[in-house]
Design a protein around this motif. Sequence first.
Motif, PDB file in Angstrom:
ATOM      1  N   GLU A 234       1.052  -0.906   0.153  1.00 31.43           N
ATOM      2  CA  GLU A 234      -0.221  -0.078  -0.004  1.00 31.43           C
ATOM      3  C   GLU A 234       1.010   1.196   0.252  1.00 31.43           C
TER       4      GLU A 234
ATOM      5  N   PHE B   4     -15.313  -1.669   3.583  1.00 28.23           N
ATOM      6  CA  PHE B   4     -13.541  -1.026   4.201  1.00 28.23           C
ATOM      7  C   PHE B   4     -13.845  -0.494   5.460  1.00 28.23           C
ATOM      8  N   ASN B  15      -6.066   6.317   5.406  1.00 29.06           N
ATOM      9  CA  ASN B  15      -5.579   4.750   4.275  1.00 29.06           C
ATOM     10  C   ASN B  15      -7.761   4.557   4.474  1.00 29.06           C
ATOM     11  N   THR B  17      -9.390   1.265   3.791  1.00 30.61           N
ATOM     12  CA  THR B  17      -8.412  -0.572   3.746  1.00 30.61           C
ATOM     13  C   THR B  17      -9.638  -1.100   3.342  1.00 30.61           C
ATOM     14  N   ASN B  20      -7.773  -8.009   2.613  1.00 27.99           N
ATOM     15  CA  ASN B  20      -6.294  -7.829   2.318  1.00 27.99           C
ATOM     16  C   ASN B  20      -6.329  -9.282   1.363  1.00 27.99           C
ATOM     17  N   ARG B  53      -5.685  -2.753  -2.399  1.00 25.60           N
ATOM     18  CA  ARG B  53      -7.325  -3.280  -1.870  1.00 25.60           C
ATOM     19  C   ARG B  53      -7.116  -1.716  -0.852  1.00 25.60           C
ATOM     20  N   THR B  54      -6.052  -0.553  -0.439  1.00 28.16           N
ATOM     21  CA  THR B  54      -5.938   0.449  -0.075  1.00 28.16           C
ATOM     22  C   THR B  54      -6.108   1.704  -1.462  1.00 28.16           C
ATOM     23  N   THR B  56      -4.427   5.879  -0.668  1.00 25.16           N
ATOM     24  CA  THR B  56      -3.919   6.341   1.088  1.00 25.16           C
ATOM     25  C   THR B  56      -4.837   7.787   0.095  1.00 25.16           C
TER      26      THR B  56
END
Lengths: 334, 241
Positions: A234, B4, B15, B17, B20, B53-54, B56
Amino acid sequence: MGIRVIDGGLLTTIQDFGRISGLANGFSPSGVMDTDAASVANILVDNDYQTPLVEYSILGPTITFTTATVIAIAGATVNAKINGQQVDMNGAINVEKGDTLAIGPTISGRYGYLAIAGGVIVPEVMQSYATSLKYGLGGFKGRALQTGDYLNIPVPAPAVANLKQRQVDFSSVVDESIVTIKVTKGPEYDQFDKDASTQFFNQTYAVSNDSDRMGMRLSGEAINVAGVPEMLSEATVLGGIQIPKSGEPIILLPDRQTTGGYPVIAVVSSVDLSKAVQLMPGQKLQFKLIDLTFSQQLLHEKNAEMAALKLKFSSMSDQPARRTAQRLSRIFKE
Amino acid sequence: MNEFSIFPAGDSAVNVTFANVVDPQINQFIRILQKELTLKRTNGITALVPAFRTLTIFYDPEILSFDKLADMVRTSAAEIKQVTQQNKRIVHIPVCYENEFSPDMAHVSEHSGLSRKEIIARHTSPDYLIYMLGFLPGFVYLGGLDAKLATPRLATPRLAINPGAVGIAGEQTGVYPIASPGGWQIIGQTPIKLFQPEKENPFYYQAGDYIHFDPITVSEFNQIKHLDDEGRYQIKVEEVE
């Protein structure tokens, strides 16, 4: 007209506040390490905070000015000399055509800044002037300054008034035996078990020799990360504290990669980043967890202080506002 | 689905998120969310960086509070009713797989039990989804490699991989936009520069686009390289519904 590099020192680059335009495309941001010191140096010569300036590390450069201008030096403590005569840090200094400035080695702290009135003139690359050493782009030819380089600066130099009054009491270099660095929770904080986070906050770390513009490695007792699930890569953030498999933290700095796959337990508070990057190998530190609101409040206070300083100096050079400035400076003195 | 959490990532980033896992649908949701937030042109958001999967979000806390930003993310996410099939933007990258550009072809061939011809056919057949960029400017993390082509990294990484080298590392495939050390199995080379910092838009693609590798001969490689060096090569981009 500009500056001629007589000796580039150890790692001298042109930086601004970094290049965020490429973050989503994998382009490392770069930019100054110590934003506070860089801002102060720029403010002293009436530049905007983010004006491109010279950053040096461990051994500063020696340069000759081929035109008169005004400069300021801040950050790591140095015994800078102009034509052999020692000059003050954190103040505005007049230089004449032909003067030679020798910054010399840093005495404490790691990163120092030389701001020049109007800034150093380098081409803009992807909306920033910062040197990206990794990609050989930005700044001056994408590399560290070396003997023989010639850089342009504005001619004539912008007028900077009241040089003698331009002196601030400032330092991001601290010499406490154990330096406290404030942090907020990182995005993966909750993934560490209680023992691991307790261990992280209770122990004293030492700055490793293996630290650079990408990251600061810390040595200490390894944190057990066995319980932390593997994660997908990330985006990284400035000051993010990764705990890799080895269990020893790495603080991510301006030349970091834009993405990473190690869990981030905490992130250095913006107000303490400058203090953190100035820590020297072997210096001891401890992390202190604060909450997000408090961290942002502290940042707000620091920004306000910088803005007041900027206003104080810029109004000195602003003729119509001269009287206001004098009133303001009286208030500051009182 | 598409659940999320929002985690602060320090005092100037958050984030968003998701689960995962590498999942094209989650990844697409992230990009739609990114687009929504970009369209709102919110004062205080300084950068948006999507990953597997994020998302930011970098922000200036002097302008935008964490709570307000988190609300905006939740509102924007709720407005995304469903992940509708978006137009596919496919960027075609010409790749020469001939001997002089494919030092590890023999190894991949041995590992997969496939001939060079079969490897090229399988490698140039998919439209690879760009999940994210990272590691180097313009470096893509692609999904969709033919499982038969998966080959472990080199035991000893090379000190320098040429810009434009196309390779395989485990279940990933990709292309190096600039020179870098690396342990990828190199099976080809593109003649075009994938990172052009002097241009207003330095990259041909972004996360969410697809990459398709088109096989070319050595003489085509030289022609395209010549054109690209002169700034006259037109990269092929397809938009399909």
